[in-house]
Design a protein around this motif. Structure first.
Motif, PDB file in Angstrom:
ATOM      1  N   LEU A 208     124.436 130.802  -7.107  1.00 32.26           N
ATOM      2  CA  LEU A 208     125.733 130.688  -7.874  1.00 32.26           C
ATOM      3  C   LEU A 208     126.816 130.977  -6.801  1.00 32.26           C
ATOM      4  CD1 LEU A 208     124.953 132.477 -11.055  1.00 32.26           C
ATOM      5  CD2 LEU A 208     125.019 130.022 -10.770  1.00 32.26           C
ATOM      6  N   VAL A 209     126.743 132.021  -6.113  1.00 37.09           N
ATOM      7  CA  VAL A 209     127.952 132.481  -5.039  1.00 37.09           C
ATOM      8  C   VAL A 209     128.013 131.235  -3.779  1.00 37.09           C
ATOM      9  CG1 VAL A 209     128.750 133.998  -3.344  1.00 37.09           C
ATOM     10  CG2 VAL A 209     127.885 134.653  -5.574  1.00 37.09           C
ATOM     11  N   SER A 210     126.817 130.830  -3.522  1.00 39.31           N
ATOM     12  CA  SER A 210     126.896 129.997  -2.284  1.00 39.31           C
ATOM     13  C   SER A 210     127.301 128.448  -2.669  1.00 39.31           C
ATOM     14  CB  SER A 210     125.306 129.588  -1.916  1.00 39.31           C
ATOM     15  OG  SER A 210     124.782 130.863  -1.467  1.00 39.31           O
ATOM     16  N   ILE A 211     127.170 128.160  -3.987  1.00 38.52           N
ATOM     17  CA  ILE A 211     127.826 126.674  -4.358  1.00 38.52           C
ATOM     18  C   ILE A 211     129.151 126.854  -5.032  1.00 38.52           C
ATOM     19  CG2 ILE A 211     125.153 125.979  -4.725  1.00 38.52           C
ATOM     20  CD1 ILE A 211     125.809 126.168  -7.542  1.00 38.52           C
TER      21      ILE A 211
END
Length: 440
Positions: free
Chosen positions: A388-391
């Protein structure tokens, strides 16, 4: 009963002389197994087999009727039909003593380092009698191994038996070498079983080093050794560790690897006709694993301890491999090395989330235990929300726990990483962990 005692006395050995015994002859060679008739010897005893280049030693691994099944301790060369087979009645075992420190030996105690013969005053059997579990001292104090990730998050106790689970090429040997240099144990016994010859020399010269060798004994049975020699190598390493433990010393035993021991026993068992049970492994393999592992641990009241690390090779990084699964059940914890961390340059590549030390709650303070649990929670939160954080699907400020975990993770990664030549004392590891979690 008298007849049984009479037959058993025929095979008893002495330390001073040999009894004349009847020789037999070799009638068949099947794979690695020799079949002989005309002589009698108990399972586990040694025989000499005549070859074109001299005599070769072999061990009795089974029998059928009057036929003995022998497993040679070296490569099968110069074997002839009808060759003479003579049981050995001298006392067996391997030499043990302080003279072994700094030496490199093979699976039956012969020197490999070119430093001359080893003269000791004692010999010990390959298979010692197990200690009564009620006579062992409890595991009450930690053992310093010099690794921050282990000392701080997976604390190992003196007398604990723990598995190091890893696939190929993720830094298993380097991790073991770091422990040999950083541990506070008085003696280190290293068993290099089934490794490539290049790896054996590299471990001794570069990873163990001159300083590490001074208090270490290395038992090497490389991949090209016979299955019997690889099996004996593991038993020899345990026998030597037991000797030093009985002298009241704290011993660190590093066995690389338990999987090669199982594979050697599989080769021997299949050669004598034992049927495979689980993915090609016969039942005797799963009987011998706990018999080997249980020899390590704490001794009695006036003895020392054997803290053992058994490496387990996971085929395709699969922790459900039969040997890996069986090993987890008989060990006091497991440390998993992650290929993903190794590929990212994170060394030692210890996956703290998937690792556990079962004796840690009994040997550390309540504060230390809570700090370890806090680190696990942070790593778990980061792993679950990483995508979630990466995208960009997660908005900072939405969840305080996620924000704090991702803010803390870089400092934790720095704490868990360590250079190959670095050794950090146990108390310093705990203090550093306290500083990381407090944000200092």
């Amino acid at each position: 009963m008298a007849n049984l005692a009479e037959r058993l006395s025929r095979y008893q050995t002495t330390n001073t002389s040999s009894r004349p015994v009847a020789s037999g002859r070799l009638v068949r060679v099947v794979g690695l197994t020799l079949e002989a008739i005309g002589c009698r010897a108990p399972v586990g005893s040694q025989c000499k087999v005549e070859t074109l280049t001299g005599e070769m030693e072999a061990e009795v691994v089974g029998f059928s009727g009057e036929t003995l099944f022998l497993m040679p301790s070296e490569q099968l060369t110069g074997i002839m039909p009808g060759a003479r087979v003579t049981p050995i009645t001298e006392a067996g075992g391997i030499p043990v003593g302080m003279e072994l420190l700094g030496r490199v030996i093979d699976g039956v105690g012969n020197p490999l380092d070119g430093l001359g013969d080893i003269y000791t005053g004692e010999r010990a059997a390959f298979n010692a009698e197990p200690i009564n579990p009620l006579a062992r001292k409890p595991i009450k104090e930690p053992l310093d191994v010099g690794l921050k990730a282990v000392n701080g998050l997976l604390t190992v106790g003196k007398g604990q038996r723990i598995g190091l689970f890893a696939g190929s090429g993720v830094g298993k040997s380097v991790t073991l070498g770091m422990m040999t240099r950083g541990t506070t144990a008085q003696v280190v016994v290293v068993g290099l079983i089934g490794e490539r010859g290049r790896e054996v020399k590299e471990f001794i010269d570069e990873i163990l080093g001159t300083e590490g060798r001074q208090r270490a004994v290395v038992v090497a049975a490389p991949a090209d050794a016979s299955p019997l020699m690889r099996l004996k190598g593991c038993q020899t390493a345990l026998t030597i560790a037991e000797y030093f433990r009985d002298q009241g010393l704290d011993v660190l035993l590093l066995m690389d690897s338990l999987t090669r021991f199982a594979q050697a026993q599989r080769e021997i068992a299949l050669s004598v006709g034992e049927p495979p049970a689980t993915k090609g492994y016969p039942p005797s393999v799963f009987a011998k694993l706990p018999a080997l592992v249980e020899r390590a641990g704490n001794g009695g009241e006036h003895q020392g301890s054997i803290t053992a690390f058994f490496t387990v090779l996971t085929e395709g990084d699969d922790l459900q491999d039969p040997i890996a699964d069986a090993s987890r059940a008989i060990l006091d914890g497991h440390i998993v090395l992650s290929r993903e961390l190794a590929d990212a340059g994170h060394y030692p590549a210890i996956d703290v989330e998937r690792s556990v030390s079962r004796v840690m709650p009994a040997i550390v303070s309540e504060e230390h235990l809570m700090m370890s649990k806090a680190v696990r929670q942070v790593l778990s939160i980061c792993r679950k929300n990483q995508d979630l954080v990466s995208i960009g699907a997660y908005k900072p400020g939405t969840d305080q726990a996620i924000d704090q975990s991702f803010a803390l993770k870089p400092r934790l990664d720095g704490y868990m990483q360590q250079s190959m030549k670095e050794a950090v004392p146990y108390e310093m590891c705990v203090n550093m962990l306290r500083s990381v979690l407090s944000g200092q």
